[in-house]
Structures are given as C-alpha cells and as structure tokens.
Design a protein around this motif. Structure first.
Motif, mmCIF file in Angstrom:
data_model
loop_
_atom_site.group_PDB
_atom_site.id
_atom_site.type_symbol
_atom_site.label_atom_id
_atom_site.label_comp_id
_atom_site.label_asym_id
_atom_site.label_seq_id
_atom_site.Cartn_x
_atom_site.Cartn_y
_atom_site.Cartn_z
ATOM 1 N N LYS A 21 -8.527 -1.153 -7.332
ATOM 2 C CA LYS A 21 -7.101 -1.250 -7.065
ATOM 3 C C LYS A 21 -6.673 -0.208 -6.034
ATOM 4 O O LYS A 21 -5.861 -0.478 -5.151
ATOM 5 N N ARG A 24 -7.721 -1.479 -2.628
ATOM 6 C CA ARG A 24 -6.792 -2.493 -2.122
ATOM 7 C C ARG A 24 -5.499 -1.853 -1.652
ATOM 8 O O ARG A 24 -4.933 -2.234 -0.624
ATOM 9 N N SER A 25 -5.031 -0.871 -2.405
ATOM 10 C CA SER A 25 -3.817 -0.171 -1.996
ATOM 11 C C SER A 25 -4.033 0.585 -0.699
ATOM 12 O O SER A 25 -3.138 0.651 0.149
ATOM 13 N N ASN A 28 -3.728 -1.839 2.086
ATOM 14 C CA ASN A 28 -2.343 -2.269 2.276
ATOM 15 C C ASN A 28 -1.511 -1.226 2.999
ATOM 16 O O ASN A 28 -0.551 -1.556 3.700
ATOM 17 N N TYR A 127 0.760 -11.630 -0.879
ATOM 18 C CA TYR A 127 0.320 -10.557 -1.776
ATOM 19 C C TYR A 127 -1.090 -10.866 -2.259
ATOM 20 O O TYR A 127 -1.398 -12.004 -2.638
ATOM 21 N N ARG A 129 -2.866 -10.200 -4.908
ATOM 22 C CA ARG A 129 -3.118 -10.559 -6.303
ATOM 23 C C ARG A 129 -2.206 -11.700 -6.719
ATOM 24 O O ARG A 129 -1.190 -11.941 -6.081
ATOM 25 N N ASN A 298 5.036 -2.651 -3.642
ATOM 26 C CA ASN A 298 4.544 -1.492 -4.396
ATOM 27 C C ASN A 298 4.781 -1.649 -5.895
ATOM 28 O O ASN A 298 3.918 -1.276 -6.710
ATOM 29 N N ASP A 301 2.280 -3.865 -7.646
ATOM 30 C CA ASP A 301 1.001 -3.223 -7.967
ATOM 31 C C ASP A 301 1.010 -2.578 -9.343
ATOM 32 O O ASP A 301 -0.054 -2.396 -9.953
#
Length: 612
Positions: A21, A24-25, A28, A127, A129, A298, A301
């Motif tokens: 995660k 992925r952040s 982004n 997005y 996910r 954000n 997430d």
C-alpha cells in the motif's frame, strides 16, 4: 502477494517502503515515477467505452485479485445474505451504468472528450483499488423513493398528481407555492369571481390549500429539541436566570440518503475518485470537481476496498430577517454532497442542497455582558455537535445507502468542506476573530510575506484540554484559541481547518481589492487624500460607456456600501483608471492582484507538474 509488512523498493527512484500500500501511495504521489510507469506500460492507456486492459505493474506491486476476500470490500459486518459486490443488480428498466467491480491495480487512464471545450481531449486515471462498488440485497429488492411514491399511488388507484384533482389543479397549487403568496392572499385569490366561476380548484381557502400541500410526500422528518440555558445573572429571588430555546433539526444521514437516492441526479453523480489530465503524459492535471481532487483520493486509501465516500459539504450563515420589527435573526445550516457535480449543486432549482437545521438565535440575556459572547460560542458548538452526531458512527463504519442508479453501496459520509464567511470560520475554528482560521500566523504579520504553519486539529484539541484542566499554555494564547468543546473533534477523517472554502466576496472583492488595493493605489498618486480621491472619481467618470461595463457617473468615493456585483464592475475598469496616473510598479502590482482575483473565479484549475 498478500500485502503484509515487507521491505519494498521503488525501482525508479530507489525509495523504500514497508508495505505494498505504501508503494502504491508512493507512485500516486511521485509524478516522476508515474511518468516512468506510463512510459514502460503503453498498454495501460485505453479509449473511452473500450474494455479496460489490465496493465503490467512493477514486480513489487503486482497483486492477484484472487488473494483478496470479496467481503473485505464492505468490512466485516456485511450481512451474509447479500450477494458479493460483483453480482449483477436486478434491472426493471434501462440497464444501469457499468460498475468498476474489477478495477486494475496499475495506472489506468482513459481518453475522454472535454465537455467544456468541444474537440478537446482529457485523460482520466481511475483509482487503483476497487471503490464505489455497488451491491444489492438478494432477498428483498429495495424501492427507490420515487418508485415507492409511484407504487403507493398505483395501489390506491390515485392519479399521478394526487392529492390534487387533476393536472391543472396541481399546476395552480405549484404556482401559488412558488410565488410565495401568504395565506391571506391565497384566500383573496380563491374568492375572485374569475376563479370561482371558472374551473374551480379542489381547495376553496388557504387552510384546505396548505392541508393538501402537507399531504404531499416529504423528505427527512423534522424534530424540535428544547434546550435549557442557565446563565450567570440572577433574578429577583436570587436564582440564576434560565432561557428555553427551540432547536429544529433533521438527521444528516437521512438527508444524505435523500440526495444520493434522488433519481434526478443519476447522471450527475460519481462514486469514486479520479485524476484528470489535459495531456497524455500526465503532466498537466485538472481540478474541477470534488472527485478530481487529492482529498478524496487520500481518504479512499484509509478506508476498506470497494466502499463509497460521501464528501459532506456544510454551509451556515447567521441571517438577519428584519430590522424594524424586533431585529429577528435565524441561523440555518445547509447540507450538500460532493458526489453531485458542482454545476448541479450550485443551482437552487436543482434541489441539491437541503436545509439541515436551525441553530437558535437569542440575545442570551440570562448571561452578564462580559460572558455573553462566550456563551453564544458554546451554544453554537453544542447545537452543531448534536446536529452532526450521526455522522460519527457512519463515518467510522459506513452505512448502506440506495443510490440514484438503483444500486446499494456502503457509504462513508465524511465532512469535507465548510462554506462560511470569515467571522463564522473563526467561530467554527475556535479561534479569535483577529486570527487566521487556517494557520497560526501572528495577527500583526497578516499580509506580510511570511510562511506560517497550518493549524493541526489534534494539537488544537490537546491544547484546549490542557487549558480546561487549569494548566495555562503559552502556545494556547500564541495560536489565539478560544476555550470550548468544538463540534468537529470526534468527526472521523475530518481536518476542519482544511474544510474552509475561500470567501471570494469578503476576502477578495471586499477585503483585498476594496479595502486594500483601492486605498493603497489611490494614496500612491502622490497628492493629498482629497485630491487623490477626486482624481480617481474624475477618471471613473471619464470612462466611456459600453454594454458590458458599468458607468460610474458620480465616481466611487461617495458610495457607502458596495455589493459583490458592483465590486466586479469596478475591477473591470480599475486598471484603466490607474494607467497614466500611478507609477508603473503600482500598475503592475494592481494588475497582478486583479489577475489573481479573476483566476480564482475559474470553474476549472490546472496544475503543471515539473520534472524532478
């Protein structure tokens, strides 16, 4: 790979993170790495209405959808008798819009046409996910509000315009309600011979008219709570004075359900965040709707996969109802949601904003004059905390809502924006009115080119608790805080200081332009104050007439009160008024401020990313 704590590294910049995660952040939030991903994955781009292709991902970021439990998308409290999120909903009419049940985890961008500029093209990144996934209970089909009203009329063999006799009867009632005729005038209208001799309506007086209006389907129910306020003043018997106030309110969750379930918003609503670009390389990002901003991305997430965020937009403004008849005031609170497009939200005729409650307005004469202001401050936060209490549990665990497209979703309503003028922003932020409600800048340095830290909600609450316990803090005074129990302290995922929206009328038109730029540039002409004002008025009077410009035939110095529309007309010609009279640096400075004011009114803003 299950996504547990591991040691991963970005193969583009070498940054290390502990979880998938986090990786992925990182992609982004790092435009340089995003561009490298796109350069290596040309297949990730897809055309609108084509089947999305799952693009390859970096090895450390690859993940199989089979490793994820479907029920985790809705939390552990999902009823066992419901279909999984990928179940197709039952269709009674036209097919529902396809839902993003299988969202690829790589960078996925679609090319769409720009509705604002014909022929232009935009690129949309979804997005990564699953978000905004729809599901429907498998046992009982849930009726939408309009379906329930229609079925009830059909069951009672009633016409569509019931409780009115016919369509003309209904149109007359709608017109009488729309123009705002009082009950006395309704009686006079219905007694007119033209009305009595013609097609008689089904209501013969105002009482029958309003009775039919009250029988129409209504929205969320209103409740009245009696608040007892005990002051510090004493009566003739030595007892502390009390005041009883009426607090009218509605459940915010029910109001949100009404907005999200309104079939009129079916094609004007979004359930998942996006990133919109104006170029194929993703260097020029566009911001125009709430789902195109970083906030929604954000917060998504932080929540379980598949859920839908409902950005709650609140607005309030203390309103004076009369001046010569008791100085009556009201304090309404309105609610809207960011899932609905702004073009729809800002039109009152679309009914995309609902009245949530009325905060009581009182003189608080049971308090001494020195404590009256603090008591009013506490009353506001007490009422707002009571009004928004249902959002706490719903923001933590979500609530199932029937949406406009006929599908059920698990929705997390989270306070995202608060629209208010400057004094009310300070009231909500729990700070003094000579302070900035967003940062901790010293009041004497406001307007200076200094960088100040933004206010932190957690630190603010901590300082307030210490102050309430009797421990004095220099930081509490330095930040200009007011002691109290703010209503926003328990709202999940809410940073109240980031919720405040710009107040263009008071902050730009009236504040920056009228009270600063006009006075400063007038003084820079070099003469006396009276001579400078006369020169400015003379130049305004000489401006030629034009259909799109207002002609100030008397100048501007004699005007005592301006409206926002007058400010805008003044700004259109002010640069021409100064040209040739003020020094060139002054003209350039005024031009820069006017450019900023006009840029702030744009419906769409862009951000050009530079290479790192």
């Amino acid at each position: 790979m299950a996504g547990g704590p591991v040691n991963l590294q970005c193969r583009y910049c070498g940054a290390r993170v502990r979880t998938e995660k986090g990786l992925r952040s990182h992609f982004n939030q790092t435009p340089a790495c995003q561009r490298k991903v796109r350069e290596e994955m040309p297949s990730s781009w897809r055309k609108k209405r084509q089947t999305p292709s799952v693009s390859p991902e970096p090895a450390a970021e690859q993940d199989s959808a089979a490793d994820h439990d479907t029920a985790s998308a809705f939390g552990d409290d999902q009823p066992m008798d419901q279909d999984p999120p990928d179940a197709q909903p039952e269709q009674d009419g036209p097919a529902a819009d396809p839902q993003p049940h299988d969202v690829p985890r790589g960078v996925s961008v679609e090319e769409v046409e720009d509705e604002d500029a014909p022929g232009a093209t935009k690129w949309v990144e979804d997005y990564p996910r699953p978000a905004g996934i729809a599901f429907r209970p498998s046992r009982n089909r849930v009726e939408m509000l309009f379906e329930a009203v229609k079925n009830k009329q059909a069951a009672g063999n009633l016409p569509p315009w019931a409780p009115f006799d016919d369509e003309d009867d209904w149109k007359l009632a709608r017109w009488l309600s729309k123009v705002g005729i009082s009950g006395k005038n309704v009686d006079e209208f219905l007694k007119l011979n033209k009305v009595k001799d013609g097609a008689k309506p089904s209501y013969h007086n105002s009482r029958a008219f309003f009775k039919k209006i009250d029988s129409l389907p209504t929205g969320p129910e209103w409740t009245c709570e009696l608040l007892e306020i005990q002051g510090d003043e004493k009566d003739a018997h030595g007892r502390k004075k009390k005041e009883e106030l009426e607090f009218w309110k509605r459940n915010p969750i029910e109001c949100i359900k009404e907005l999200m379930g309104n079939a009129a918003f079916r094609n004007k609503m979004r359930y998942a965040p996006q990133r919109v670009y104006r170029d194929k390389e993703g260097k020029c990002r566009e911001f125009n709707e709430m789902w195109t901003g970083e906030w929604w991305w954000n917060i998504q997430d932080l929540l379980p996969e598949g859920v839908t965020i409902c950005p709650v937009i609140l607005s309030s403004d203390k309103t004076r109802l009369s001046t010569f008849s008791g100085d009556k005031q009201a304090w309404p609170v309105y609610l809207s949601i960011g899932n609905i497009s702004k073009d729809t939200r800002r039109k009152p005729s679309e009914r995309a904003t609902v009245l949530l409650g009325y905060i009581p307005v009182t003189k608080l004469r049971c308090f001494s004059e020195k404590n009256r202001s603090a008591a009013g401050y506490q009353l506001f936060h007490r009422c707002m905390r009571d009004l928004l209490e249902p959002l706490i549990e719903a923001g933590k665990n979500g609530v199932e809502i029937l949406c406009a497209d006929g599908n059920m979703r698990r929705v997390y309503p989270i306070l995202a924006a608060y629209v208010a003028d400057y004094p009310e922003q300070c009231l909500v932020a729990s700070c003094a009115e000579n302070r900035c409600p967003k940062c901790v800048v010293d009041p004497k340095k406001r307007g200076e080119p200094v960088v100040s830290a933004l206010r932190d909600p957690e630190e603010t609450i901590r300082l307030m608790k210490r102050e309430a316990s009797g421990a004095k803090s220099k930081k509490f005074e330095a930040q200009g805080l007011r002691q109290g129990d703010p209503f926003w302290k328990d709202l999940p995922h809410c940073d109240i200081f980031h919720c405040f929206t710009p107040d263009l009328l008071h902050q730009l038109h009236k504040g920056v332009f009228k009270e600063h730029i006009v006075d400063w540039s007038t003084e820079s002409l070099g003469g006396t104050k009276a001579a400078n004002e006369e020169e400015i008025d003379f130049r305004f009077r000489l401006m030629p007439s034009h259909p799109s410009l207002r002609h100030f035939k008397l100048g501007i110095s004699l005007v005592s009160q301006w409206t926002g529309n007058e400010f805008k007309h003044m700004e259109k010609i002010f640069l021409g008024v100064l040209n040739g009279g003020a020094d060139p640096p002054v003209v350039r400075a005024v031009r820069g401020i006017l450019d900023f004011i006009y840029y702030s009114h744009f419906d769409t803003h862009t951000q050009a990313y530079t290479a790192i």
